[in-house]
Design a protein around this motif. Structure first.
Motif, PDB file in Angstrom:
ATOM      1  N   ARG A  13       0.832  -1.204   0.000  1.00 13.52           N
ATOM      2  CA  ARG A  13       0.000   0.000   0.000  1.00 13.52           C
ATOM      3  C   ARG A  13       0.870   1.259   0.000  1.00 13.52           C
ATOM      4  N   ASP A  17       0.855   3.945  -3.009  1.00 12.29           N
ATOM      5  CA  ASP A  17       0.554   5.331  -2.674  1.00 12.29           C
ATOM      6  C   ASP A  17       1.610   6.265  -3.264  1.00 12.29           C
ATOM      7  N   ARG A  21       0.959   9.057  -6.317  1.00 10.32           N
ATOM      8  CA  ARG A  21       1.234  10.468  -6.062  1.00 10.32           C
ATOM      9  C   ARG A  21       2.162  11.091  -7.093  1.00 10.32           C
ATOM     10  N   VAL A  73       1.043   4.524   6.592  1.00  8.54           N
ATOM     11  CA  VAL A  73      -0.008   3.628   6.144  1.00  8.54           C
ATOM     12  C   VAL A  73      -0.233   2.563   7.214  1.00  8.54           C
TER      13      VAL A  73
END
Length: 515
Positions: A13, A17, A21, A73
């Motif tokens: 994750r 992420d 981004r 996270v």
């Protein structure tokens, strides 16, 4: 190595992420899951490895584009390590040590679609689970023309580029896995071609350069892409077999002859362009942007995910080659034999016959520097920055005193170095006098003695002096074999990377520690 500090789901994750981004940043190549490197050591800290075309200081990057040092996270803080990985492209075309006509066709031999211009490698032979036929496995962009190929198109061995434009058909394109232009979760760039003669194949490897695939020599992945430097990416073999609905020929119900990659695992492969090589797995779950355009002009960039990252493992023309678990992890590819681009400029500046020494510099590159981590880094830095040297010296000449000093060093060391390079078992060792001469050369090129114009910038001079103190001075008393082993040490490699990355005029493509 395991990644126990965070769960696989947490690391994935965090990686996704970061990718989401920074996907639109042209300086962002992609990211993966690996371990932090600091001061030459690989630490037991799992991180997201952020890959950029050029690593820049914080003051040169806008806050919007600045990569984070950590990602939060699942209540955890996952670290980020930044490395330089050049723009990635499909790896096809260039020829190499295996251009042969192989009968029967063998793993590692050259192959191409007769309707296309891309040449790559035979990965291996597989059985089509849907009908039991024997097929050649390779990259989609090699035999499938990136899914533009029609079923039944002729597949040639050797590749038409290696056969003078003629085509000797050995198989027909059967099916490929499409690589979407819009999706960011493509897993495979692969295709199969059914053999015309179902008995005309062998499970040996071209030139006997590697053991055949077996339960004790399992397949890890397939070469898919790389950059202009040392970075290489592989598709995990499990994805390939599943999406193409095929099985490796030696596979049985109890042994699929495959193994999942782990960080630090040794890999070995045989490919058309580079022959045999062995390296190690540096990171997993890589999600990267790859240019599949014919001219590599960034007009057809697609994303592949869950790739394996390794280094000094392949060359253009190796696409489709199968990587197995094994090897020493340090038999790196040798870059194509080309003349050193800066000899003319340096020789002209100091009035030295350096252009006549191209065979000697090629021998130094291929038989010495290419055999270590630090040596490969130095080769890469030299070629990437050659134009800077050429532009700085071209059309200029040093004054008479500087030329006289340069000639004295040339006469002192030319034959000595040639002798050491000619003898892998040379007992000649580095002396205090040798190190003193190196230091004097650095100081002279920096303008410290007031002889001629400085040819190094202050930043370059400081980096060179720091490397002299931290790296070169430690070679006192070493012979050729000992120096080679020293240059293979991770801490030596990292010291060179760290110093080179501080110099604005020097471009470095390769892993750069963030911490």
């Amino acid at each position: 190595m395991t990644l126990d500090a965070h769960s696989p789901a947490t690391l994935e994750r965090a990686r996704r992420d970061l990718f989401d981004r920074h996907f639109d940043d042209p300086n962002f190549t992609g990211c993966a899951i690996g371990r932090r490197r600091r001061a030459g050591a690989v630490l037991d800290e799992p991180v997201v490895v952020a890959m950029v075309v050029k690593k820049l200081g914080e003051g040169f990057v806008s806050r919007r584009r600045l990569l984070p040092k950590t990602i939060g996270v699942d209540g955890a803080s996952v670290g980020v390590d930044v490395v330089e990985v050049g723009r990635l492209a499909r790896h096809g075309r260039a020829s190499g040590p295996i251009p042969d006509r192989l009968r029967p066709p063998l793993q590692g031999g050259g192959i191409s679609n007769t309707h296309g211009s891309v040449a790559g490698s035979i990965g291996c032979f597989v059985r089509d689970d849907t009908d039991g036929t024997i097929n050649i496995l390779s990259s989609n962009h090699v035999v499938g023309r990136m899914s533009a190929g029609a079923k039944g198109e002729a597949i040639a061995q050797p590749a038409t580029a290696d056969a003078g434009g003629t085509a000797e058909t050995v198989a027909k394109l059967k099916r490929s896995v499409a690589v979407s232009t819009t999706a960011t979760d493509n897993l495979v760039d692969a295709a199969i071609a059914q053999l015309d003669d179902q008995s005309a194949y062998g499970q040996d490897v071209a030139h006997g350069l590697m053991a055949p695939i077996s339960a004790s020599h399992p397949v890890v992945g397939m070469v898919v892409a790389g950059d202009a430097g040392t970075n290489c990416f592989l598709t995990p073999i499990g994805h390939v077999l599943q999406q193409l609905k095929v099985s490796l020929l030696p596979a049985t119900s109890s042994s699929p002859c495959t193994v999942a990659a782990t960080i630090g695992m040794h890999l070995e492969k045989v490919g058309r362009a580079s022959g045999y090589s062995s390296s190690t797995v540096d990171a997993l779950a890589a999600q990267v942007k790859i240019d599949f355009s014919a001219k590599q002009d960034r007009s057809d960039v697609r994303v592949l995910s869950d790739l394996i990252w390794t280094q000094a493992f392949n060359l253009p023309g190796d696409s489709g080659a199968i990587a197995c678990q094994g090897g020493d992890g340090m038999t790196f590819v040798v870059k194509p034999r080309v003349d050193c681009p800066i000899l003319g400029a340096v020789g002209g500046y100091y009035d030295l016959p350096l252009v006549d020494d191209n065979p000697l510099t090629s021998k130094a590159r291929d038989e010495f520097f290419s055999q270590s981590l630090t040596g490969n880094l130095l080769i890469s830095v030299l070629y990437q920055n050659s134009q800077v040297v050429i532009d700085r010296l071209q059309g200029k000449t040093a004054d008479a005193d500087a030329q006289s000093y340069a000639l004295s060093y040339y006469d002192r060391y030319h034959d000595l170095l040639a002798g050491v390079l000619a003898d892998p078992d040379s007992t000649v060792t580095v002396t205090d006098g040798n190190l003193s001469d190196v230091l004097n050369i650095i100081l002279g090129m920096s303008g410290a003695y007031g002889v001629g114009e400085p040819v190094l910038t202050p930043d370059e001079s400081n980096a060179a002096l720091n490397l002299y103190d931290a790296v070169l001075s430690q070679t006192l008393g070493m012979n050729r074999a000992q120096i080679l082993a020293y240059m293979q040490q991770q801490d030596v490699y990292q010291k060179v990377v760290d110093q080179a990355s501080t110099v604005p005029t020097v471009e470095v493509t390769g892993p750069v520690s963030a911490g």
